[in-house]
Design a protein around this motif. Structure first.
Motif, PDB file in Angstrom:
ATOM      1  N   ASN A  31       0.832  -1.191   0.000  1.00  0.00           N
ATOM      2  CA  ASN A  31       0.000   0.000   0.000  1.00  0.00           C
ATOM      3  C   ASN A  31       0.867   1.240   0.000  1.00  0.00           C
ATOM      4  O   ASN A  31       2.080   1.185   0.263  1.00  0.00           O
ATOM      5  CB  ASN A  31      -0.964   0.016   1.192  1.00  0.00           C
ATOM      6  CG  ASN A  31      -0.241   0.061   2.532  1.00  0.00           C
ATOM      7  OD1 ASN A  31       0.399   1.054   2.845  1.00  0.00           O
ATOM      8  ND2 ASN A  31      -0.348  -0.998   3.310  1.00  0.00           N
ATOM      9  N   LEU A  32       0.259   2.365  -0.300  1.00  0.00           N
ATOM     10  CA  LEU A  32       0.927   3.662  -0.283  1.00  0.00           C
ATOM     11  C   LEU A  32       0.043   4.612   0.511  1.00  0.00           C
ATOM     12  O   LEU A  32      -1.192   4.568   0.397  1.00  0.00           O
ATOM     13  CB  LEU A  32       1.158   4.176  -1.706  1.00  0.00           C
ATOM     14  CG  LEU A  32       1.915   5.490  -1.868  1.00  0.00           C
ATOM     15  CD1 LEU A  32       2.778   5.457  -3.133  1.00  0.00           C
ATOM     16  CD2 LEU A  32       0.985   6.685  -1.901  1.00  0.00           C
ATOM     17  N   GLN A  33       0.672   5.430   1.325  1.00  0.00           N
ATOM     18  CA  GLN A  33      -0.083   6.338   2.169  1.00  0.00           C
ATOM     19  C   GLN A  33       0.391   7.769   1.953  1.00  0.00           C
ATOM     20  O   GLN A  33       1.551   7.995   1.595  1.00  0.00           O
ATOM     21  CB  GLN A  33       0.113   5.961   3.645  1.00  0.00           C
ATOM     22  CG  GLN A  33      -0.270   4.514   3.953  1.00  0.00           C
ATOM     23  CD  GLN A  33      -0.020   4.138   5.389  1.00  0.00           C
ATOM     24  OE1 GLN A  33      -0.273   4.929   6.294  1.00  0.00           O
ATOM     25  NE2 GLN A  33       0.453   2.919   5.622  1.00  0.00           N
ATOM     26  N   SER A  51      -2.336  -1.639  -3.191  1.00  0.00           N
ATOM     27  CA  SER A  51      -1.677  -1.856  -4.476  1.00  0.00           C
ATOM     28  C   SER A  51      -2.644  -2.329  -5.559  1.00  0.00           C
ATOM     29  O   SER A  51      -2.355  -2.175  -6.756  1.00  0.00           O
ATOM     30  CB  SER A  51      -0.536  -2.871  -4.333  1.00  0.00           C
ATOM     31  OG  SER A  51      -1.030  -4.096  -3.861  1.00  0.00           O
ATOM     32  N   ASN A  52      -3.804  -2.880  -5.159  1.00  0.00           N
ATOM     33  CA  ASN A  52      -4.774  -3.329  -6.163  1.00  0.00           C
ATOM     34  C   ASN A  52      -5.834  -2.258  -6.460  1.00  0.00           C
ATOM     35  O   ASN A  52      -6.795  -2.515  -7.185  1.00  0.00           O
ATOM     36  CB  ASN A  52      -5.456  -4.625  -5.724  1.00  0.00           C
ATOM     37  CG  ASN A  52      -6.222  -4.470  -4.426  1.00  0.00           C
ATOM     38  OD1 ASN A  52      -6.148  -3.432  -3.775  1.00  0.00           O
ATOM     39  ND2 ASN A  52      -6.963  -5.496  -4.067  1.00  0.00           N
ATOM     40  N   LEU A  65      -2.885   5.721  -8.019  1.00  0.00           N
ATOM     41  CA  LEU A  65      -1.728   4.845  -7.882  1.00  0.00           C
ATOM     42  C   LEU A  65      -1.531   4.089  -9.186  1.00  0.00           C
ATOM     43  O   LEU A  65      -2.467   3.479  -9.700  1.00  0.00           O
ATOM     44  CB  LEU A  65      -1.925   3.850  -6.737  1.00  0.00           C
ATOM     45  CG  LEU A  65      -0.805   2.836  -6.500  1.00  0.00           C
ATOM     46  CD1 LEU A  65       0.489   3.538  -6.108  1.00  0.00           C
ATOM     47  CD2 LEU A  65      -1.214   1.821  -5.432  1.00  0.00           C
ATOM     48  N   ASP A  66      -0.326   4.151  -9.709  1.00  0.00           N
ATOM     49  CA  ASP A  66       0.036   3.413 -10.914  1.00  0.00           C
ATOM     50  C   ASP A  66       1.216   2.515 -10.548  1.00  0.00           C
ATOM     51  O   ASP A  66       2.366   2.967 -10.519  1.00  0.00           O
ATOM     52  CB  ASP A  66       0.411   4.383 -12.038  1.00  0.00           C
ATOM     53  CG  ASP A  66       0.652   3.677 -13.364  1.00  0.00           C
ATOM     54  OD1 ASP A  66       1.007   2.474 -13.361  1.00  0.00           O
ATOM     55  OD2 ASP A  66       0.504   4.322 -14.410  1.00  0.00           O
ATOM     56  N   SER A  71       4.276   4.992  -9.209  1.00  0.00           N
ATOM     57  CA  SER A  71       4.038   6.398  -8.918  1.00  0.00           C
ATOM     58  C   SER A  71       2.628   6.596  -8.381  1.00  0.00           C
ATOM     59  O   SER A  71       1.726   5.783  -8.615  1.00  0.00           O
ATOM     60  CB  SER A  71       4.254   7.248 -10.171  1.00  0.00           C
ATOM     61  OG  SER A  71       3.254   6.961 -11.127  1.00  0.00           O
ATOM     62  N   SER A  72       2.462   7.709  -7.662  1.00  0.00           N
ATOM     63  CA  SER A  72       1.177   8.070  -7.090  1.00  0.00           C
ATOM     64  C   SER A  72       1.036   9.579  -7.171  1.00  0.00           C
ATOM     65  O   SER A  72       2.043  10.308  -7.214  1.00  0.00           O
ATOM     66  CB  SER A  72       1.099   7.618  -5.626  1.00  0.00           C
ATOM     67  OG  SER A  72      -0.085   8.076  -5.005  1.00  0.00           O
TER      68      SER A  72
END
Lengths: 111, 112
Positions: A31-33, A51-52, A65-66, A71-72
């Motif tokens: 995940n990205l925060q 991530s999905n 999110l890519d 990148s985000s």
């Protein structure tokens, strides 16, 4: 060492305009925060995207999110003076528990 | 309490002095993290606890840095023989598994 890179490093816009900040990272993630930090204060969690997921909204915030490009982006719509702060992206570094932060984008909203 | 509490908020130490920084996480949060943030930089990971177990201490810069969480709640970060390069804000965060982290206000350490 930090793996994320935010772009731009600093952004200054007029109140009411939209602000877009970008983040790139290097490793696989779960995940990205995104976090906000006002001067001299702790970090405040804004939004988590897994991530999905490709896009997520929360109020005036929109995160994309890519994972293919690692990148985000964080979009703040209809900016307000109170949005002035530093914004950091953080990733979970190959699924580990620790967060790896970027250098941050310093956002200034001019009244 | 409602959030993560850190004390002291500010600490001035003479070079060579030992310091202890305290973190009270949110009740029930299993995960606890310590980060170091230099001026104008993003936070850098120091160490991670799951309950009382220190599962990752890969970010501790030297053996002068030591962290503990003996009962799985309050944590202490200790820095021995402080040096000027230790001057930074030390942030503590706690979280539930696979969720966003809640950060404390930090302790600003100045070594003179």
């Amino acid at each position: 060492s930090q793996q994320g890179e935010e772009d731009p490093q600093a952004l200054s816009i007029q109140e009411g305009e939209n602000a877009t900040m970008n983040c790139s990272y290097k490793t696989s993630i779960n995940n990205l925060q995104w976090y906000r930090q006002n001067s001299g204060r702790g970090l405040v969690h804004l939004i988590l995207i897994r991530s999905n997921e490709r896009e997520k909204h929360s109020g005036r915030l929109r995160v994309t999110l890519d994972t293919s490009k690692k990148s985000s982006s964080l979009l703040i719509t209809a900016s307000r003076a109170a949005d002035t702060a530093s914004y950091f992206c953080a990733t979970d570094d190959k699924g580990a528990q620790k967060l790896v932060f970027g250098q941050g984008t310093r956002l200034t909203i001019n009244p | 309490g409602a959030g993560v509490s850190q004390s002291p908020r500010y600490k001035v130490a003479k070079r060579g002095q030992d310091v202890a920084l305290r973190c009270d996480p949110i009740s029930g949060h299993v995960s606890l993290f310590w980060y170091q943030q230099a001026l104008g930089q993003g936070p850098e990971f120091l160490t991670y606890f799951q309950n009382e177990a220190q599962l990752d201490k890969s970010g501790l810069p030297s053996d002068r840095f030591f962290a503990e969480r003996p009962e799985g709640s309050v944590s202490t970060l200790k820095i021995q023989r402080t040096q000027q390069e230790d001057s930074a804000v030390y942030l503590c965060a706690s979280s539930l598994p696979r969720a966003g982290a809640f950060f404390g206000q930090g302790t600003r350490l100045t070594v003179v």
